[in-house]
Write an enzyme that holds these catalytic residues in place. Structure first.
Site, PDB file in Angstrom:
ATOM      1  CG  ASP A 152      -1.946  -1.089   1.221  1.00 22.47           C
ATOM      2  OD1 ASP A 152      -1.940  -1.921   0.294  1.00 22.47           O
ATOM      3  OD2 ASP A 152      -2.771  -1.111   2.155  1.00 22.47           O
ATOM      4  CG  ASP A 190      -5.680  -5.067   5.275  1.00 24.06           C
ATOM      5  OD1 ASP A 190      -5.658  -6.001   4.447  1.00 24.06           O
ATOM      6  OD2 ASP A 190      -6.010  -3.901   4.979  1.00 24.06           O
TER       7      ASP A 190
END
Length: 131
Positions: free
Chosen positions: A86, A115
């Site tokens: 990310d 996550d």
């Protein structure tokens, strides 16, 4: 279209919608009872697309640009595991966060999302949120 392909397509579409912050499009892919758990920050668990959006939208508010770089995506039945980086651009530059996301997709909707990452990498983002 196989279930495996459908689950991967849903997650790819979700991540693509999240890059520019298109929460309407992203949340349309989330089931009404979806549970999102931000595992390293255990107090962050929300249920449903409205709660998920309420958590994610302010979190990403200081971010000028997002990019979700998929390294590996595999599917086993309804479970899609995504190894990704990310990337979040703040005023001071890019933060890169290695993440493994575990999603479950049922009938074309995300019904769970977890996550896993090292929260220490997010310190610059948390500092930006605090200021």
């Amino acid at each position: 279209m196989t279930t495996r392909t459908a689950g991967i397509d849903v997650i790819r579409s979700f991540l693509k919608a999240m890059e520019p912050g298109d929460y309407d499009k992203a949340m349309a892919l989330v089931g009404p009872d979806c549970v999102y758990v931000n595992v390293p920050i255990s107090e962050i668990t929300v249920v449903g697309p409205e709660a998920m959006r309420g958590l994610l939208e302010p979190f990403f508010a200081p971010v000028l640009e997002n990019e979700f770089v998929v390294r590996t995506m595999v599917c086993d039945g309804s479970v899609v595991v995504v190894e990704r980086t990310d990337r979040h651009r703040l005023e001071g530059g890019w933060i890169e966060l290695p993440v493994v996301g575990v999603f479950e997709v049922v009938n074309g909707l995300i019904v769970s999302w977890r996550d896993y990452f090292d929260p220490a990498v997010l310190s610059p983002l948390f500092d930006a949120l605090a200021s």
